[in-house]
Design a protein around this motif. Structure first.
Motif, mmCIF file in Angstrom:
data_model
loop_
_atom_site.group_PDB
_atom_site.id
_atom_site.type_symbol
_atom_site.label_atom_id
_atom_site.label_comp_id
_atom_site.label_asym_id
_atom_site.label_seq_id
_atom_site.Cartn_x
_atom_site.Cartn_y
_atom_site.Cartn_z
ATOM 1 N N VAL A 374 42.485 31.484 53.585
ATOM 2 C CA VAL A 374 42.485 31.522 52.115
ATOM 3 C C VAL A 374 41.066 31.876 51.665
ATOM 4 O O VAL A 374 40.093 31.313 52.155
ATOM 5 N N GLN A 375 40.967 32.842 50.754
ATOM 6 C CA GLN A 375 39.637 33.203 50.232
ATOM 7 C C GLN A 375 39.249 32.185 49.168
ATOM 8 O O GLN A 375 40.082 31.803 48.344
ATOM 9 N N ILE A 376 37.983 31.791 49.190
ATOM 10 C CA ILE A 376 37.468 30.946 48.106
ATOM 11 C C ILE A 376 36.451 31.806 47.344
ATOM 12 O O ILE A 376 35.543 32.374 47.963
ATOM 13 N N MET A 377 36.629 31.931 46.041
ATOM 14 C CA MET A 377 35.774 32.834 45.290
ATOM 15 C C MET A 377 35.185 32.148 44.070
ATOM 16 O O MET A 377 35.811 31.261 43.494
ATOM 17 N N ILE A 378 34.010 32.654 43.674
ATOM 18 C CA ILE A 378 33.443 32.242 42.385
ATOM 19 C C ILE A 378 33.473 33.468 41.479
ATOM 20 O O ILE A 378 33.036 34.551 41.878
ATOM 21 N N ILE A 379 34.046 33.304 40.311
ATOM 22 C CA ILE A 379 34.062 34.383 39.313
ATOM 23 C C ILE A 379 33.529 33.790 38.008
ATOM 24 O O ILE A 379 34.222 32.977 37.382
ATOM 25 N N PRO A 380 32.303 34.140 37.596
ATOM 26 C CA PRO A 380 31.829 33.625 36.306
ATOM 27 C C PRO A 380 32.792 34.015 35.189
ATOM 28 O O PRO A 380 33.220 35.175 35.107
ATOM 29 N N THR A 381 33.167 33.041 34.382
ATOM 30 C CA THR A 381 34.164 33.342 33.358
ATOM 31 C C THR A 381 33.534 34.113 32.195
ATOM 32 O O THR A 381 32.315 34.133 32.028
#
Ligand SMILES: Nc1ncnc2c1ncn2[C@@H]1O[C@H](COP(=O)(O)OP(=O)(O)O)[C@@H](O)[C@H]1O
Ligand SMILES: CC(=O)OP(=O)(O)O
Ligand SMILES: [Mg+2]
Length: 408
Positions: A374-381
């Motif tokens: 499973v990829q764990i990602m950070i995407i600034p909102t």
């Protein structure tokens, strides 16, 4: 077309002025701690930000300061408010009335007002922003972008509460969710980052800030979310308790001699990280205290991460798997320690965090190991971008204000 975006929070007012044709941010800023003695106003683009100490008793006064700094003095971005063509407002609660963004008229304002009891920290503040814009920029088209509309795709088994059915029929008591604009944005960005169609992905999106919510997005469609009839439900938050045994409410009313409204206030404003730690609703302060050995701060930290971990399990079950878990907002984007705690022990589910990548800072990025299933990602909102996009589309379509095409 110049679009002003207003994002009124419970104690803050974020804003951004964009020129759509040039895809240019002309100004942005935030009024924080509105209504308190420590209120301040930050205005300007990243390389030219000013912090202005200012008193603002409420969102009406905050709006007056914002409009003044957009048009006057060294911070001016336009020479007069006439140069603002449209305004987009973030509205947290759209209830049963709104499944999409709409042009604001008297009827829309009345409904936002009627729904304020279902978002006690938010809708009232947003209304002050709308009214201030009407006062200072009469006749300018305004668009309401609802946090709840993204979750109108939830199936009845997810949005109904197991209460007598008549309560749903009589009062439309059901799950509406919140933070939908943010969940919509990060799910679109995550698919683009992974270079896969959103329709092929099972995503768990986590908006973890002062308000916290998670959602299950199955093949591009929101199928479940943690906030409920109001933004009080679900995860433990800065000052909100999230889901608790409902029997606690009458118990506390009786034993503490409180009214329903007072217990509601206690659960919205005095609980969560603040209630458990007794220190702050801000995770930075709770983290510092926990590192200095404060036991209640440690407990608050543990409970907060555990609350998120449990929803990951739930949503994997709801969707029959997950391809990526996406984190955003103040805590999700910035707190490596919280992220480490959330994902610790999830290896048996194929979820492996890379502890080195987790410590790095940056924009959109992966923090899972290369062999994590499973990829764990950070995407600034970027709620403001989505609000500007909807505002442009609606104003352009409905009133045909001249302007360019809003391209990604
Ligand atoms: N570096 C950091 N470490 C830990 N927590 C942080 C950090 N930066 C911001 N936060 C947290 O983010 C919260 C604010 O998140 P934000 O998404 O701006 O909230 P909201 O929009 O709900 O007001 C703060 O209360 C703070 O707890
Ligand atoms: C709905 C909600 O909780 O919003 P925020 O996180 O901005 O307080
Ligand atoms: Mg927010």
């Amino acid at each position: 077309m110049n679009v002003l975006v207003i994002n009124a929070g419970s104690s803050s007012l974020k804003y951004r002025l964009l020129n759509v044709e040039r895809q240019e941010v002309l100004a942005k800023g935030i009024c924080e701690r509105v209504g308190s003695q420590e209120a301040f106003h930050k205005h300007g683009l990243d390389d030219n930000e000013r912090v202005i100490d200012a008193q603002m008793a409420d969102h009406d006064e905050a709006m007056a300061l914002v409009l003044e700094s957009l048009t006057h003095g060294p911070t001016a971005a336009v020479s007069s408010l006439d140069e603002i063509d449209a305004i987009g407002h973030r509205i947290v609660q759209g209830g049963k009335y709104f499944d999409r963004s709409v042009l604001i008229d008297d009827d829309v304002i009345a409904k936002i007002d009627e729904l304020a009891e279902l978002a006690p920290l938010h809708n009232g503040a947003a209304l002050m922003g709308i009214r201030a814009c009407q006062k200072h920029m009469p006749g300018k088209p305004m668009v309401a972008v609802f946090d709840t509309s993204f979750f109108q795709t939830l199936p009845p088994k997810a949005y109904m509460y197991p209460l007598p059915y008549e309560l749903y029929e009589k009062y439309a008591i059901r799950k509406y969710g919140a933070h939908g604009t943010s969940h919509r944005y990060i799910s679109e960005r995550a698919a683009s980052f992974l270079d896969e169609p959103l329709e092929d992905l099972k995503l768990i999106t986590c908006h973890i800030g002062n308000g916290c919510s998670m959602s299950a997005i199955d093949h591009g469609v929101a199928v479940d979310t943690s906030m409920g009839l109001t933004p009080l439900d679900g995860l433990m938050m800065g000052t909100r308790c999230g889901a608790i045994d409902p029997a606690i409410v009458p118990f506390v009313m009786e034993h503490e001699n409180l009214t329903g409204a007072e217990v509601n206030d206690l659960m919205n404003k005095k609980s969560g990280l603040l209630g458990i730690s007794g220190i702050s609703n801000d995770l930075r302060s709770v983290r510092e205290a926990s590192e200095n050995g404060d036991e209640r701060a440690m407990l608050a930290y543990d409970m907060y991460s555990n609350s998120i971990k449990k929803y990951i399990g739930q949503y994997i079950a709801v969707m029959g798997g997950v391809d990526a878990i996406v984190l955003t907002a103040g805590v999700g984007e910035n707190c490596d320690k919280m992220r480490r705690m959330i994902f610790s022990g999830l290896q048996p589910l194929g979820i492996k965090i890379d502890l080195e990548k987790n410590k790095e800072r940056g924009g959109e990025r992966l923090i899972s190991t290369d062999d994590s299933e499973v990829q764990i990602m950070i995407i600034p909102t970027d709620e403001e971008y989505m609000i500007a996009r909807d505002t442009f589309d609606i104003v352009h379509e409905k009133i045909g204000v001249e302007g360019g095409v809003f391209v990604d």
